[in-house]
Scaffold this motif. Structure first.
Motif: not given
Length: 198
Positions: A166-171
């Motif tokens: 999820x953090x990678x998607x937000x990035x």
């Protein structure tokens, strides 16, 4: 039933399009008008789901109307029809947050499908043959993420669908927004659609 107001100053085109759209079981053109001022009045009077308007009309253009409705009747989605995909028109359409930008030679069946998609909350853009000529600044992975974000998919679900965290998607979404010079993922998807990058 999806209720439509149709605005176009060419009477023959307007009447023919009304007839074709009214043949669809779930579409209804409830008012036809010939200019931008009348389009504004009709939207405020009958509160349609969608205003389908020609970009080039006498007086207020379809873009002028879309910009005003963004402030005064945001519940009505605006789909603009154009003969040519001018870059300046597309930029203004992006700023006016229209829900659709289609060429006037779009087949009636495709137009009906596009109107259903707009009513469902999607943004439908027909890119001109060569877009603005700008190369796509997005990576293939960013485009995958943006395609999912465009449909309103939550970050966690995008992560599950792409195999990312999820953090990678937000990035990725943050990078996309920065690259396209927009404020949020909705505007990013709209811009990318207009440019023909999705």
């Amino acid at each position: 039933m999806i209720r439509l107001v149709l605005a176009d100053n060419q009477r023959l085109f307007r009447e023919a399009l009304t007839t074709l759209l009214n043949l669809q079981p779930d579409l209804s053109v409830i008012r036809e008008v010939a200019c931008g001022a009348d389009a504004l009045a009709a939207v405020h009077d009958v509160r349609p789901d969608i205003l389908l308007a020609d970009i080039e009309m006498p007086g207020l253009s379809g873009l002028d109307v879309a910009e005003q409705l963004q402030r005064t009747a945001p519940a009505t989605r605006v789909v603009l029809l154009t003969t040519f995909g001018h870059v300046t028109y597309r930029e203004r359409a992006l700023q006016a947050q229209v829900s659709g930008y289609l060429l006037k030679d779009t087949p009636a069946r495709e137009l009906a499908t596009a109107l259903r998609q707009v009513h469902a909350g999607l943004i439908v853009m027909t890119a001109p043959p060569h877009g603005s000529g700008q190369p796509c600044p997005l990576t293939p992975r960013e485009r995958d993420v943006l395609r999912l974000a465009e449909t309103g998919t939550a970050t966690q679900d995008i992560a599950a669908a792409t195999g990312l965290r999820a953090g990678t998607v937000r990035n990725h979404l943050s990078e996309i927004i920065g690259k396209l010079g927009v404020r949020n993922r909705v505007e990013a998807a709209r811009r990318a659609r207009m440019e023909g990058w999705l």
